[in-house]
Design an enzyme around this catalytic site. Structure first.
Site, PDB file in Angstrom:
ATOM      1  N   HIS A   1     -52.256   4.815 105.874  1.00 25.47           N
ATOM      2  CA  HIS A   1     -52.078   6.078 105.083  1.00 25.47           C
ATOM      3  C   HIS A   1     -53.454   6.801 105.343  1.00 25.47           C
ATOM      4  O   HIS A   1     -53.924   7.784 105.432  1.00 25.47           O
ATOM      5  CB  HIS A   1     -51.826   5.833 103.612  1.00 25.47           C
TER       6      HIS A   1
ATOM      7  N   LYS B   1     -45.491   4.765 105.245  1.00 23.27           N
ATOM      8  CA  LYS B   1     -46.969   4.666 105.442  1.00 23.27           C
ATOM      9  C   LYS B   1     -47.600   3.565 104.340  1.00 23.27           C
ATOM     10  O   LYS B   1     -47.131   3.509 103.189  1.00 23.27           O
ATOM     11  CB  LYS B   1     -47.934   5.694 104.932  1.00 23.27           C
TER      12      LYS B   1
ATOM     13  N   ASP C   1     -40.629  12.415 106.418  1.00 20.16           N
ATOM     14  CA  ASP C   1     -42.159  11.742 106.115  1.00 20.16           C
ATOM     15  C   ASP C   1     -42.284  11.444 104.693  1.00 20.16           C
ATOM     16  O   ASP C   1     -42.098  12.204 103.586  1.00 20.16           O
ATOM     17  CB  ASP C   1     -43.174  12.811 106.209  1.00 20.16           C
TER      18      ASP C   1
ATOM     19  N   TYR D   1     -45.752   7.497  97.601  1.00 17.98           N
ATOM     20  CA  TYR D   1     -45.082   8.684  97.102  1.00 17.98           C
ATOM     21  C   TYR D   1     -44.129   8.229  96.065  1.00 17.98           C
ATOM     22  O   TYR D   1     -43.281   8.979  95.338  1.00 17.98           O
ATOM     23  CB  TYR D   1     -44.234   9.687  98.348  1.00 17.98           C
TER      24      TYR D   1
HETATM   25  N1  LIG Z   1     -50.915  11.475 105.247  1.00 17.62           N
HETATM   26  C1  LIG Z   1     -51.379  12.167 104.017  1.00 17.62           C
HETATM   27  O1  LIG Z   1     -52.403  11.817 103.922  1.00 17.62           O
HETATM   28  C2  LIG Z   1     -50.645  13.341 103.567  1.00 17.62           C
HETATM   29  C3  LIG Z   1     -51.233  13.904 102.765  1.00 17.62           C
HETATM   30  C4  LIG Z   1     -50.454  15.205 102.263  1.00 17.62           C
HETATM   31  C5  LIG Z   1     -49.261  15.373 102.426  1.00 17.62           C
HETATM   32  N2  LIG Z   1     -48.584  14.555 103.512  1.00 17.62           N
HETATM   33  C6  LIG Z   1     -47.324  14.819 103.982  1.00 17.62           C
HETATM   34  O2  LIG Z   1     -47.137  16.204 104.265  1.00 17.62           O
HETATM   35  C7  LIG Z   1     -46.055  16.743 103.896  1.00 17.62           C
HETATM   36  C8  LIG Z   1     -46.318  18.312 103.570  1.00 17.62           C
HETATM   37  O3  LIG Z   1     -47.471  18.484 102.923  1.00 17.62           O
HETATM   38  P1  LIG Z   1     -47.676  19.134 101.286  1.00 17.62           P
HETATM   39  O4  LIG Z   1     -46.439  18.870 100.682  1.00 17.62           O
HETATM   40  O5  LIG Z   1     -48.815  18.625 100.608  1.00 17.62           O
HETATM   41  O6  LIG Z   1     -47.815  20.772 101.736  1.00 17.62           O
HETATM   42  P2  LIG Z   1     -46.985  21.931 102.391  1.00 17.62           P
HETATM   43  O7  LIG Z   1     -46.011  21.487 103.173  1.00 17.62           O
HETATM   44  O8  LIG Z   1     -48.201  22.463 103.021  1.00 17.62           O
HETATM   45  O9  LIG Z   1     -46.583  22.931 101.105  1.00 17.62           O
HETATM   46  C9  LIG Z   1     -45.564  22.641 100.427  1.00 17.62           C
HETATM   47  C10 LIG Z   1     -45.326  23.755  99.332  1.00 17.62           C
HETATM   48  O10 LIG Z   1     -45.117  25.090  99.843  1.00 17.62           O
HETATM   49  C11 LIG Z   1     -44.052  25.531  99.419  1.00 17.62           C
HETATM   50  N3  LIG Z   1     -43.267  25.994 100.540  1.00 17.62           N
HETATM   51  C12 LIG Z   1     -42.495  25.361 101.355  1.00 17.62           C
HETATM   52  N4  LIG Z   1     -42.021  26.262 102.025  1.00 17.62           N
HETATM   53  C13 LIG Z   1     -42.374  27.413 101.694  1.00 17.62           C
HETATM   54  C14 LIG Z   1     -41.997  28.723 102.144  1.00 17.62           C
HETATM   55  N5  LIG Z   1     -41.112  28.866 103.274  1.00 17.62           N
HETATM   56  N6  LIG Z   1     -42.304  29.930 101.192  1.00 17.62           N
HETATM   57  C15 LIG Z   1     -43.059  29.603 100.342  1.00 17.62           C
HETATM   58  N7  LIG Z   1     -43.485  28.578  99.879  1.00 17.62           N
HETATM   59  C16 LIG Z   1     -42.913  27.324 100.536  1.00 17.62           C
HETATM   60  C17 LIG Z   1     -43.350  24.310  98.477  1.00 17.62           C
HETATM   61  O11 LIG Z   1     -42.635  24.633  97.314  1.00 17.62           O
HETATM   62  P3  LIG Z   1     -41.006  24.591  97.200  1.00 17.62           P
HETATM   63  O12 LIG Z   1     -40.934  23.195  97.512  1.00 17.62           O
HETATM   64  O13 LIG Z   1     -40.774  25.243  96.008  1.00 17.62           O
HETATM   65  O14 LIG Z   1     -40.284  25.420  98.302  1.00 17.62           O
HETATM   66  C18 LIG Z   1     -44.582  23.582  98.238  1.00 17.62           C
HETATM   67  O15 LIG Z   1     -45.092  24.012  96.961  1.00 17.62           O
HETATM   68  C19 LIG Z   1     -46.084  16.141 102.401  1.00 17.62           C
HETATM   69  O16 LIG Z   1     -44.759  16.415 101.756  1.00 17.62           O
HETATM   70  C20 LIG Z   1     -45.998  14.723 102.749  1.00 17.62           C
HETATM   71  O17 LIG Z   1     -44.927  14.281 103.242  1.00 17.62           O
HETATM   72  C21 LIG Z   1     -49.343  13.467 103.779  1.00 17.62           C
END
Ligand SMILES: NC(=O)c1ccc[n+]([C@@H]2O[C@H](COP(=O)([O-])OP(=O)(O)OC[C@H]3O[C@@H](n4cnc5c(N)ncnc54)[C@H](OP(=O)(O)O)[C@@H]3O)[C@@H](O)[C@H]2O)c1
Length: 280
Positions: free
Chosen positions: A110, A77, A47, A52
């Site tokens: 998005h 997106k 994704d 980004y």
């Molecule tokens: N469409 C939208 O509006 C929208 C908005 C926000 C996000 N997104 C997408 O959704 C994806 C995921 O969301 P997100 O990046 O906001 O948050 P997330 O995936 O909920 O959390 C990421 C965080 O969790 C940590 N983490 C991951 N696996 C872990 C584990 N097993 N144990 C401990 N910590 C862990 C990561 O640190 P490390 O990297 O250090 O492991 C990072 O700090 C984004 O990257 C993006 O592609 C879309």
């Protein structure tokens, strides 16, 4: 590993894996290494987004990987500032040029930005891009039911997927129910609530201990059993492997309900309400 990941078929026939990989903040060479590692350990759904600023990094990781392009589902997106049709079409093309890819498998709007109110035009540009073969499947993010109803009414085309904020602190029960009734796949962004005080929750820790799994695995399994596709981001190979290893156990109904009950009315991580949020 990838052989063990179940697949889901979207309403337009595209087959996608039941878990994907988020790439926010994975940029440049380090980002490409992290994304290549994710592909190596078995992620096939990646994704990204124009906003980004890492579509190029994703494309680079795809080229470095030995996995054939056709086995990957790459999502990008369209940003809110380019919803007008004349701006949206070149933006989708620019997205592809940045990644140096011939096509995206999924392309999403998005945010709806309903105050600006030209998401229908944006949708028309995605429909056109799909006809040209630039994108295989088209969908949305952060759309409320009323926004999706309007897309379908005005264009006759329904999104395949709606990527929404979804985690135990914000379980989106009504929106998910509506997606199911309307044959739209739910995808969970920030599925781990950005690791923000969620792994420490006693309820999650107890369930994790009972299954000899980690809190993250329990949360991602909860998404899977809700019928949503989580896209956790991690920069570490160990955590990437941990997050994808969720298909060898299951939660019972009581455990599912316990996790769902952590939801709060203000459980959004950044107070981004799609009815008013003005993504740039
Ligand atoms: N469409 C939208 O509006 C929208 C908005 C926000 C996000 N997104 C997408 O959704 C994806 C995921 O969301 P997100 O990046 O906001 O948050 P997330 O995936 O909920 O959390 C990421 C965080 O969790 C940590 N983490 C991951 N696996 C872990 C584990 N097993 N144990 C401990 N910590 C862990 C990561 O640190 P490390 O990297 O250090 O492991 C990072 O700090 C984004 O990257 C993006 O592609 C879309």
């Amino acid at each position: 590993m990838s052989k063990q990941i179940p697949k889901t078929i979207l309403n337009d026939g595209l087959e996608v894996p039941a878990i994907g990989f988020g790439t926010v903040k994975l940029n440049g060479n380090q980002g490409a290494q992290a994304i290549q590692s994710a592909i190596d350990v078995g992620y096939r759904l990646i994704d990204t987004a124009y906003n980004y600023e890492n579509e190029g990094t994703v494309g680079e990781a795809v080229r470095r990987s030995t996995v054939p392009r056709e086995e990957l589902i790459i999502t990008s997106k369209l940003p809110g500032r380019y919803h007008e049709y004349e701006l949206a079409v070149p933006t989708i093309q620019e997205s592809l040029y940045r990644a140096n890819l011939d096509y995206y498998d999924l392309y999403l709007i998005h945010w709806p930005k309903p105050i600006q109110d030209n998401y229908v035009e944006a949708w028309e540009s995605l429909i056109q891009a799909q006809k040209w073969g630039l994108v295989r499947s088209i969908g949305v993010c952060n759309f409320l039911p009323e926004h999706i109803e309007r897309l379908e009414k005005e264009t006759g085309v329904k999104p395949s997927i709606n990527q929404i904020e979804l985690h135990p602190f914000f379980n989106q029960a009504d929106q998910r129910k509506w997606h199911t009734a309307n044959n739209i796949q739910t995808e969970s962004w920030s599925p781990l609530a950005r690791a923000n005080n969620i792994f420490e929750k006693e309820e999650i820790q107890q369930i994790a201990t009972a299954h000899k799994k980690t809190p993250s695995q329990v949360i991602l399994r909860w998404h899977h059993q809700l019928g949503s596709i989580p896209i956790p981001k991690s920069s570490s190979k160990e955590r990437q492997i941990e997050n994808i290893s969720i298909f060898d156990f299951s939660l019972d109904e009581a455990e599912m309900n316990t996790i769902s009950s952590l939801t709060l009315s203000d459980g959004r991580q950044n107070d981004q309400d799609p009815a008013v949020y003005e993504e740039f």
